[in-house]
Design a protein around this motif. Structure first.
Motif, PDB file in Angstrom:
ATOM      1  N   HIS A 202       0.839  -1.199   0.000  1.00  0.00           N
ATOM      2  CA  HIS A 202       0.000   0.000   0.000  1.00  0.00           C
ATOM      3  C   HIS A 202       0.873   1.247   0.000  1.00  0.00           C
ATOM      4  N   PHE A 203       0.586   2.170  -0.923  1.00  0.00           N
ATOM      5  CA  PHE A 203       1.283   3.451  -0.989  1.00  0.00           C
ATOM      6  C   PHE A 203       0.441   4.523  -0.317  1.00  0.00           C
ATOM      7  N   PHE A 204       1.113   5.384   0.440  1.00  0.00           N
ATOM      8  CA  PHE A 204       0.430   6.464   1.145  1.00  0.00           C
ATOM      9  C   PHE A 204       0.503   7.757   0.323  1.00  0.00           C
ATOM     10  N   GLU A 205      -0.317   8.702   0.701  1.00  0.00           N
ATOM     11  CA  GLU A 205      -0.241  10.026   0.092  1.00  0.00           C
ATOM     12  C   GLU A 205       1.143  10.611   0.354  1.00  0.00           C
ATOM     13  N   PRO A 206       1.766  11.232  -0.641  1.00  0.00           N
ATOM     14  CA  PRO A 206       3.134  11.745  -0.470  1.00  0.00           C
ATOM     15  C   PRO A 206       3.250  12.779   0.646  1.00  0.00           C
ATOM     16  N   VAL A 207       4.388  12.736   1.305  1.00  0.00           N
ATOM     17  CA  VAL A 207       4.763  13.783   2.261  1.00  0.00           C
ATOM     18  C   VAL A 207       5.633  14.758   1.475  1.00  0.00           C
ATOM     19  N   THR A 208       5.140  15.946   1.224  1.00  0.00           N
ATOM     20  CA  THR A 208       5.865  16.899   0.387  1.00  0.00           C
ATOM     21  C   THR A 208       6.976  17.589   1.175  1.00  0.00           C
ATOM     22  N   TYR A 209       7.851  18.250   0.450  1.00  0.00           N
ATOM     23  CA  TYR A 209       8.948  18.975   1.104  1.00  0.00           C
ATOM     24  C   TYR A 209       8.410  20.020   2.080  1.00  0.00           C
ATOM     25  N   ASP A 210       7.339  20.710   1.696  1.00  0.00           N
ATOM     26  CA  ASP A 210       6.750  21.704   2.598  1.00  0.00           C
ATOM     27  C   ASP A 210       6.232  21.064   3.876  1.00  0.00           C
ATOM     28  N   ASP A 211       5.813  19.797   3.778  1.00  0.00           N
ATOM     29  CA  ASP A 211       5.312  19.079   4.953  1.00  0.00           C
ATOM     30  C   ASP A 211       6.428  18.742   5.936  1.00  0.00           C
ATOM     31  N   TYR A 212       7.635  18.449   5.409  1.00  0.00           N
ATOM     32  CA  TYR A 212       8.701  17.951   6.298  1.00  0.00           C
ATOM     33  C   TYR A 212       9.920  18.868   6.428  1.00  0.00           C
ATOM     34  N   LYS A 213       9.916  20.013   5.765  1.00  0.00           N
ATOM     35  CA  LYS A 213      11.131  20.848   5.726  1.00  0.00           C
ATOM     36  C   LYS A 213      11.581  21.344   7.096  1.00  0.00           C
ATOM     37  N   ASP A 214      10.656  21.429   8.034  1.00  0.00           N
ATOM     38  CA  ASP A 214      11.011  21.918   9.370  1.00  0.00           C
ATOM     39  C   ASP A 214      11.317  20.784  10.355  1.00  0.00           C
ATOM     40  N   LEU A 215      11.328  19.548   9.873  1.00  0.00           N
ATOM     41  CA  LEU A 215      11.593  18.388  10.713  1.00  0.00           C
ATOM     42  C   LEU A 215      13.031  17.911  10.528  1.00  0.00           C
ATOM     43  N   THR A 216      13.581  17.296  11.549  1.00  0.00           N
ATOM     44  CA  THR A 216      14.878  16.645  11.407  1.00  0.00           C
ATOM     45  C   THR A 216      14.681  15.315  10.685  1.00  0.00           C
ATOM     46  N   SER A 217      15.777  14.746  10.192  1.00  0.00           N
ATOM     47  CA  SER A 217      15.667  13.456   9.500  1.00  0.00           C
ATOM     48  C   SER A 217      15.147  12.377  10.443  1.00  0.00           C
ATOM     49  N   THR A 218      15.507  12.451  11.717  1.00  0.00           N
ATOM     50  CA  THR A 218      15.014  11.480  12.701  1.00  0.00           C
ATOM     51  C   THR A 218      13.514  11.624  12.902  1.00  0.00           C
ATOM     52  N   GLU A 219      13.043  12.863  12.946  1.00  0.00           N
ATOM     53  CA  GLU A 219      11.603  13.099  13.111  1.00  0.00           C
ATOM     54  C   GLU A 219      10.829  12.626  11.889  1.00  0.00           C
ATOM     55  N   ILE A 220      11.408  12.809  10.699  1.00  0.00           N
ATOM     56  CA  ILE A 220      10.762  12.312   9.479  1.00  0.00           C
ATOM     57  C   ILE A 220      10.655  10.791   9.531  1.00  0.00           C
ATOM     58  N   ALA A 221      11.754  10.147   9.931  1.00  0.00           N
ATOM     59  CA  ALA A 221      11.776   8.681  10.022  1.00  0.00           C
ATOM     60  C   ALA A 221      10.720   8.180  10.994  1.00  0.00           C
ATOM     61  N   GLU A 222      10.601   8.831  12.140  1.00  0.00           N
ATOM     62  CA  GLU A 222       9.626   8.415  13.147  1.00  0.00           C
ATOM     63  C   GLU A 222       8.193   8.595  12.628  1.00  0.00           C
ATOM     64  N   MET A 223       7.954   9.704  11.930  1.00  0.00           N
ATOM     65  CA  MET A 223       6.616   9.975  11.389  1.00  0.00           C
ATOM     66  C   MET A 223       6.227   8.922  10.351  1.00  0.00           C
ATOM     67  N   VAL A 224       7.144   8.613   9.422  1.00  0.00           N
ATOM     68  CA  VAL A 224       6.860   7.642   8.374  1.00  0.00           C
ATOM     69  C   VAL A 224       6.668   6.250   8.965  1.00  0.00           C
ATOM     70  N   GLN A 225       7.526   5.893   9.916  1.00  0.00           N
ATOM     71  CA  GLN A 225       7.408   4.581  10.554  1.00  0.00           C
ATOM     72  C   GLN A 225       6.075   4.435  11.261  1.00  0.00           C
ATOM     73  N   GLU A 226       5.660   5.476  11.961  1.00  0.00           N
ATOM     74  CA  GLU A 226       4.391   5.413  12.710  1.00  0.00           C
ATOM     75  C   GLU A 226       3.204   5.245  11.762  1.00  0.00           C
TER      76      GLU A 226
END
Length: 236
Positions: A202-226
């Motif tokens: 299953h593919f999810f709706e894309p997380v755009t750059y504007d959605d994640y630009k203020d997050l650290t790479s670790t925070e992005i990883a945690e969000m995607v994993q969750e």
């Protein structure tokens, strides 16, 4: 293992031609475009999925960007994940894979024919070179796949920790990130059985750059994993 042996038997009479074609691509890559080489592999792997007694449910493809590069970040359950991706994605794409796969010479030839990138977890300089190459490809409009766990989970549908560094290419390219859930794909080759297997991608709706630009790479990883783990928990 039993299903793998079964697949080899199903392809027995085609193997000489397949090996010939793989070697021809390797010897004369200038004669065939990258798209032709990837499409040939897609056709082969889709045939393998059909012959393996697997029912693969594909959903969320409507979320895949129609243009430009994007990074697909699936959980990793085993070798069948690659077949599932080739079944679900119609456009050419790159995969970043672990260097250990190169120990299988024929697999290495196929991966080289598609110009896929092997990454060494023990060599930081080499890893950064792969990330830079993937970043450039994303900027050039070619989708890529990276497994953020770094290795397959051996806990069924339970995810390992996603690594922030896996998202660096997307961050540097300012490319959309497409989370991707693999469900029960481990059963295809982990179970010593020829019974029909039902699994899903299953593919999810894309997380755009504007959605994640203020997050650290670790925070992005945690969000995607969750997001992926929650979806798996709901649909397992």
């Amino acid at each position: 293992m039993l299903r793998l042996v079964y697949l080899v038997i199903r392809f027995l009479f085609e193997i000489p031609f397949l090996i010939f074609q793989i070697k021809r691509y390797k010897k004369h890559p200038e004669r065939y475009s990258l798209e032709e080489r990837i499409n040939w592999t897609r056709k082969l792997l889709r045939k393998a999925t059909r012959r393996a007694r697997v029912k693969l449910d594909i959903s969320g493809t409507e979320y895949l960007p129609k243009e430009g590069g994007f990074l697909v970040t699936p959980n990793h359950q085993g070798l069948f994940d690659i077949l599932a991706l080739f079944d679900a994605l119609d456009q050419p794409f790159k995969i970043v894979y672990k260097e250990e796969l190169r120990k299988i010479s024929l697999a290495a030839d196929v991966l080289d024919n598609m110009e896929y990138h092997a990454i060494s977890r023990k060599n930081l300089r080499q890893s950064m070179k792969v990330i830079r190459s993937t970043t450039k490809e994303l900027k050039d409009g070619l989708p890529a796949v990276i497994f953020p766990e770094g290795t397959r989970s051996r806990e069924g549908n339970h995810l390992l920790e996603f690594k922030g560094g896996s998202f660096k290419a997307a961050i540097d390219a300012k490319a959309p990130i497409v989370p991707c859930a693999m469900i029960n794909c481990f059963k295809v080759l982990d179970y010593n059985s020829l019974k029909k297997v039902n699994c899903a991608i299953h593919f999810f709706e894309p997380v755009t750059y504007d959605d994640y630009k203020d997050l650290t790479s670790t925070e992005i990883a945690e969000m995607v994993q969750e997001r992926i783990q929650s979806y798996i928990n709901e649909h397992d």
